[in-house]
Design a protein around this motif. Structure first.
Motif, PDB file in Angstrom:
ATOM      1  N   GLN A  26       6.716  -5.896  -5.548  1.00 45.95           N
ATOM      2  CA  GLN A  26       6.207  -4.785  -6.352  1.00 45.95           C
ATOM      3  C   GLN A  26       6.815  -3.465  -5.868  1.00 45.95           C
ATOM      4  O   GLN A  26       6.996  -3.250  -4.669  1.00 45.95           O
ATOM      5  CB  GLN A  26       4.685  -4.706  -6.245  1.00 45.95           C
ATOM      6  CG  GLN A  26       3.975  -5.934  -6.781  1.00 45.95           C
ATOM      7  CD  GLN A  26       2.487  -5.912  -6.497  1.00 45.95           C
ATOM      8  OE1 GLN A  26       1.994  -5.144  -5.691  1.00 45.95           O
ATOM      9  NE2 GLN A  26       1.743  -6.800  -7.156  1.00 45.95           N
ATOM     10  N   GLN A  42       1.534  -5.164 -10.244  1.00 50.10           N
ATOM     11  CA  GLN A  42       0.234  -4.595  -9.876  1.00 50.10           C
ATOM     12  C   GLN A  42      -0.393  -3.803 -11.020  1.00 50.10           C
ATOM     13  O   GLN A  42      -1.596  -3.528 -10.999  1.00 50.10           O
ATOM     14  CB  GLN A  42       0.338  -3.733  -8.611  1.00 50.10           C
ATOM     15  CG  GLN A  42       1.020  -2.388  -8.786  1.00 50.10           C
ATOM     16  CD  GLN A  42       2.516  -2.453  -8.535  1.00 50.10           C
ATOM     17  OE1 GLN A  42       3.184  -3.388  -8.924  1.00 50.10           O
ATOM     18  NE2 GLN A  42       3.039  -1.435  -7.862  1.00 50.10           N
ATOM     19  N   ILE A  81      -4.850  -2.128  -4.678  1.00 52.76           N
ATOM     20  CA  ILE A  81      -4.933  -2.865  -5.938  1.00 52.76           C
ATOM     21  C   ILE A  81      -5.142  -4.347  -5.675  1.00 52.76           C
ATOM     22  O   ILE A  81      -5.944  -5.013  -6.352  1.00 52.76           O
ATOM     23  CB  ILE A  81      -3.673  -2.626  -6.792  1.00 52.76           C
ATOM     24  CG1 ILE A  81      -3.624  -1.170  -7.273  1.00 52.76           C
ATOM     25  CG2 ILE A  81      -3.649  -3.572  -7.987  1.00 52.76           C
ATOM     26  CD1 ILE A  81      -2.377  -0.813  -8.054  1.00 52.76           C
ATOM     27  N   ALA A  82      -4.444  -4.895  -4.676  1.00 49.66           N
ATOM     28  CA  ALA A  82      -4.632  -6.309  -4.321  1.00 49.66           C
ATOM     29  C   ALA A  82      -6.069  -6.566  -3.895  1.00 49.66           C
ATOM     30  O   ALA A  82      -6.665  -7.590  -4.271  1.00 49.66           O
ATOM     31  CB  ALA A  82      -3.662  -6.702  -3.210  1.00 49.66           C
ATOM     32  N   MET A 135      -2.629  -6.276 -12.353  1.00 46.84           N
ATOM     33  CA  MET A 135      -3.750  -6.444 -11.429  1.00 46.84           C
ATOM     34  C   MET A 135      -4.736  -5.286 -11.539  1.00 46.84           C
ATOM     35  O   MET A 135      -5.955  -5.490 -11.501  1.00 46.84           O
ATOM     36  CB  MET A 135      -3.222  -6.568 -10.004  1.00 46.84           C
ATOM     37  CG  MET A 135      -2.369  -7.784  -9.776  1.00 46.84           C
ATOM     38  SD  MET A 135      -1.716  -7.820  -8.091  1.00 46.84           S
ATOM     39  CE  MET A 135      -0.624  -9.245  -8.206  1.00 46.84           C
ATOM     40  N   TYR A 136      -4.222  -4.080 -11.675  1.00 48.82           N
ATOM     41  CA  TYR A 136      -5.091  -2.911 -11.873  1.00 48.82           C
ATOM     42  C   TYR A 136      -5.939  -3.109 -13.126  1.00 48.82           C
ATOM     43  O   TYR A 136      -7.154  -2.849 -13.127  1.00 48.82           O
ATOM     44  CB  TYR A 136      -4.242  -1.652 -11.984  1.00 48.82           C
ATOM     45  CG  TYR A 136      -5.006  -0.429 -12.450  1.00 48.82           C
ATOM     46  CD1 TYR A 136      -5.583   0.456 -11.534  1.00 48.82           C
ATOM     47  CD2 TYR A 136      -5.157  -0.156 -13.811  1.00 48.82           C
ATOM     48  CE1 TYR A 136      -6.291   1.568 -11.969  1.00 48.82           C
ATOM     49  CE2 TYR A 136      -5.865   0.948 -14.248  1.00 48.82           C
ATOM     50  CZ  TYR A 136      -6.429   1.807 -13.325  1.00 48.82           C
ATOM     51  OH  TYR A 136      -7.137   2.907 -13.759  1.00 48.82           O
ATOM     52  N   VAL A 162      -0.309  -0.642  -3.298  1.00 45.81           N
ATOM     53  CA  VAL A 162      -0.313  -2.075  -3.564  1.00 45.81           C
ATOM     54  C   VAL A 162      -1.435  -2.801  -2.829  1.00 45.81           C
ATOM     55  O   VAL A 162      -2.030  -3.754  -3.362  1.00 45.81           O
ATOM     56  CB  VAL A 162       1.049  -2.717  -3.226  1.00 45.81           C
ATOM     57  CG1 VAL A 162       2.133  -2.166  -4.143  1.00 45.81           C
ATOM     58  CG2 VAL A 162       1.419  -2.520  -1.775  1.00 45.81           C
TER      59      VAL A 162
END
Length: 333
Positions: free
Chosen positions: A189, A157, A215-216, A160-161, A212
């Protein structure tokens, strides 16, 4: 970023020579010999670009007027360190399918790795988006740390961030089209903190929530996340399929049974999501000696996926049956 054109001749000459000499991933060798440390400067997400911004950009140009941004995110922990080497050997195949077979319009690829921010020295690396043989150069600059702390997960993540808050693409800004994030993963994660974001990316304060699910949600606004799931012992024991399905939907999970098929999998998923016929994709792969794509869930998929603004996500493609070495046989943590 994203200028120039991919050349198979250059790849075969330059990378072929490195492969024959056993001299690929030169920066990794420099770090291990003590001649360098940390991520390569061009892949360090905490360093600003020439304009003083910590951002990766996929932009249209006269050469590439309809750019399609693609991020390939490798797991750099001990269980998965061989995957970047495998993909490097298959870059020519990937570009033949994406460009010559018309699977994607003006693809621009960023190479990234993630690890475990809790214990790794280099938990995140990411290149600029490129359309030419600099993609191969960026692979060669990766530091394959081989870490991970046995803490029951990793910190994908963090990548992803970064994509949610530190990327800019003309595909989105001009056309409302999401890019593709291919996350090659086996483990779930584990939480990250503001300190992890500050240390790896340089944000003194996080630019969004760090749980999580948040962020997703944030990354999915502009990136169509495809989890290339390596269903090894670690994935099964941690319930990784359920974990990522909850974050991104079951349609985001793409099963991969053989590391040799990662590049073909990426090309196939992009091709189908961009409207290529499933039967044609399967024929293209079989012509290259790859196993067939099993497209049952994708047959009924309509307009959607990354390239369709606001479209419903497509169903997954699964590769099988597996052949060759599995990830379990290569050792998982």
């Amino acid at each position: 970023m994203g200028g120039g054109f991919w050349s198979n001749a250059t790849y075969n000459r330059v990378t072929g020579a490195r492969l024959r000499a056993g001299a690929t991933f030169g920066y990794d060798a420099e770090v291990r010999s003590g001649r360098a440390s940390g991520p390569h400067p061009s892949l360090d997400p905490s360093l600003p670009n020439g304009l003083g911004l910590r951002v990766r950009e996929s932009r249209d140009s006269e050469e590439h007027p309809l750019s399609t941004p693609i991020v390939v995110g490798f797991d750099s922990t001990g269980s998965m360190g061989s995957v970047p080497r495998t993909v490097q050997r298959k870059l020519a195949t990937l570009f033949e399918l994406l460009v010559e077979n018309g699977y994607a319009t003006d693809p621009q690829i960023a190479i990234a790795t993630y690890g475990d921010a809790v214990c790794d020295d280099v938990p995140l690396q990411i290149s600029q988006f490129e359309s030419d043989n600099r993609i191969d150069e960026n692979l060669d600059r990766l530091y394959l740390e081989g870490g991970g702390g046995g803490n029951g997960g990793e910190t994908s993540q963090l990548l992803m961030y970064y994509l949610a808050h530190h990327t800019a693409t003309d595909a989105w800004d001009k056309r409302g089209r999401r890019g593709y994030l291919f996350l090659i993963a086996d483990e779930i994660q584990v939480p990250i903190s503001a300190r992890h974001v500050a240390d790896a990316i340089g944000d003194r304060r996080p630019l969004g929530p760090l749980d999580v699910h948040s962020i997703a949600r944030d990354v999915s606004e502009r990136w169509d996340v495809k989890v290339l799931l390596i269903d090894n012992w670690a994935a099964r024991s941690q319930g990784s399929r359920g974990f990522y399905s909850e974050l991104f939907g079951r349609e985001a999970i793409v099963d991969v049974e053989d590391p040799e098929m990662i590049a073909e999998t990426i090309a196939a998923v992009v091709g189908v999501c961009e409207g290529r016929g499933v039967d044609q994709v399967r024929d293209d792969l079989e012509a290259r000696g790859a196993w067939g794509v099993v497209p049952d869930a994708a047959r009924s998929a309509r307009a959607g996926g990354a390239g369709r603004a606001g479209g419903a996500p497509r169903a997954p493609l699964a590769l099988g049956p597996g052949r060759g070495r599995s990830f379990d046989s290569m050792g998982g943590r």
